[in-house]
Design a protein around this motif. Structure first.
Motif, mmCIF file in Angstrom:
data_model
loop_
_atom_site.group_PDB
_atom_site.id
_atom_site.type_symbol
_atom_site.label_atom_id
_atom_site.label_comp_id
_atom_site.label_asym_id
_atom_site.label_seq_id
_atom_site.Cartn_x
_atom_site.Cartn_y
_atom_site.Cartn_z
ATOM 1 N N LEU A 1 0.850 -1.182 0.000
ATOM 2 C CA LEU A 1 0.000 0.000 0.000
ATOM 3 C C LEU A 1 0.889 1.235 0.000
ATOM 4 O O LEU A 1 1.960 1.225 0.612
ATOM 5 N N PRO A 2 0.458 2.310 -0.658
ATOM 6 C CA PRO A 2 1.238 3.542 -0.602
ATOM 7 C C PRO A 2 1.331 4.074 0.827
ATOM 8 O O PRO A 2 0.328 4.128 1.549
ATOM 9 N N TYR A 3 2.528 4.427 1.244
ATOM 10 C CA TYR A 3 2.795 5.090 2.517
ATOM 11 C C TYR A 3 2.467 4.255 3.750
ATOM 12 O O TYR A 3 2.301 4.795 4.835
ATOM 13 N N VAL A 4 2.369 2.929 3.599
ATOM 14 C CA VAL A 4 2.027 2.050 4.706
ATOM 15 C C VAL A 4 3.029 0.894 4.739
ATOM 16 O O VAL A 4 3.309 0.298 3.689
ATOM 17 N N GLN A 5 3.558 0.574 5.912
ATOM 18 C CA GLN A 5 4.532 -0.515 5.998
ATOM 19 C C GLN A 5 3.879 -1.887 6.031
ATOM 20 O O GLN A 5 4.397 -2.824 5.448
ATOM 21 N N TYR A 6 2.751 -2.028 6.720
ATOM 22 C CA TYR A 6 2.071 -3.320 6.756
ATOM 23 C C TYR A 6 1.467 -3.615 5.390
ATOM 24 O O TYR A 6 0.956 -2.724 4.722
ATOM 25 N N THR A 7 1.507 -4.877 4.992
ATOM 26 C CA THR A 7 0.908 -5.246 3.710
ATOM 27 C C THR A 7 -0.618 -5.211 3.835
ATOM 28 O O THR A 7 -1.159 -5.368 4.937
ATOM 29 N N PRO A 8 -1.312 -5.016 2.721
ATOM 30 C CA PRO A 8 -2.778 -4.960 2.782
ATOM 31 C C PRO A 8 -3.396 -6.217 3.388
ATOM 32 O O PRO A 8 -4.379 -6.135 4.117
ATOM 33 N N SER A 9 -2.823 -7.380 3.101
ATOM 34 C CA SER A 9 -3.403 -8.613 3.645
ATOM 35 C C SER A 9 -3.296 -8.661 5.159
ATOM 36 O O SER A 9 -4.222 -9.120 5.836
ATOM 37 N N VAL A 10 -2.198 -8.177 5.727
ATOM 38 C CA VAL A 10 -2.043 -8.137 7.190
ATOM 39 C C VAL A 10 -3.068 -7.189 7.795
ATOM 40 O O VAL A 10 -3.763 -7.536 8.753
ATOM 41 N N ILE A 11 -3.178 -6.003 7.231
ATOM 42 C CA ILE A 11 -4.128 -5.020 7.758
ATOM 43 C C ILE A 11 -5.550 -5.545 7.627
ATOM 44 O O ILE A 11 -6.346 -5.486 8.571
ATOM 45 N N TRP A 12 -5.867 -6.061 6.451
ATOM 46 C CA TRP A 12 -7.228 -6.551 6.205
ATOM 47 C C TRP A 12 -7.609 -7.642 7.197
ATOM 48 O O TRP A 12 -8.682 -7.586 7.803
ATOM 49 N N GLN A 13 -6.751 -8.639 7.362
ATOM 50 C CA GLN A 13 -7.071 -9.748 8.266
ATOM 51 C C GLN A 13 -7.180 -9.280 9.715
ATOM 52 O O GLN A 13 -8.050 -9.743 10.453
ATOM 53 N N ALA A 14 -6.309 -8.371 10.130
ATOM 54 C CA ALA A 14 -6.346 -7.873 11.509
ATOM 55 C C ALA A 14 -7.612 -7.060 11.766
ATOM 56 O O ALA A 14 -8.282 -7.251 12.787
#
Length: 183
Positions: free
Chosen positions: A79-92
């Motif tokens: 994701l732009p400007y975000v260190q966590y990957t989208p899949s990590v953020i989404w699942q959390a």
């Protein structure tokens, strides 16, 4: 400006290849719309955090020879400007929203931390009205209006999963210049 590119490989392979990845040619400037191919201007490094670990990635930058502005090509798993990957953020965020509300002590959060998850839950909540508007205008999806905020968020997560979260995020970024977890 940032553009996404699907390299067709996982994050570990991308990291291992480093600057030897098969970076795409950018044939049109997204700033001035010049059809003159952009010149690969260099690289920069950024971190990506997954449940498996931390990765340091090379990101290619391009420069338009007409307007002199730069374009970065991000792998589609970031994701732009975000260190966590989208899949990590989404699942959390999904796990947090779907957990019955019995108090914070019942929520066992491992990675990312509880504070980080709440940060992205709040961003998702803040972006719900925007998502509702864009989804109605662009895709003809009318979401629930009168339900509780958490119920609306879970409903949207289910709808977006059915349509492909990654492609939705990329579409939002390319056409609207924001994504579900943007500020």
């Amino acid at each position: 400006m940032i553009q996404f590119h699907d390299f067709g490989i996982d994050i570990q392979t991308y990291t291992d290849r480093g600057k030897e990845n098969d970076f795409p040619d950018v044939n049109q400037c997204p700033h001035c719309l010049s059809r003159r191919p952009l010149h690969r201007h260099g690289y920069y490094q950024r971190y990506a955090l997954t449940a498996e670990g931390e990765y340091r990635l090379w990101i290619a930058r391009y420069r338009c020879q007409e307007c002199r502005k730069t374009v970065s090509v991000l792998p589609s798993f970031l994701l732009p400007y975000v260190q966590y990957t989208p899949s990590v953020i989404w699942q959390a965020v999904k796990a947090w929203l779907e957990t019955p509300r019995r108090g914070a002590k019942t929520k066992q959060v491992g990675f990312p931390t509880k504070g980080v998850i709440l940060f992205y839950v709040r961003r998702f909540f803040r972006n719900l009205p925007r998502l509702h508007h864009v989804a109605a205008r662009r895709w003809g999806i009318i979401g629930p209006v009168g339900n509780a905020r958490t119920e609306r968020a879970v409903w949207w997560m289910q709808i977006l999963e059915g349509r492909g979260v990654g492609s939705i995020i990329q579409d939002l970024w390319a056409n609207e210049r924001w994504h579900l977890f943007a500020d």
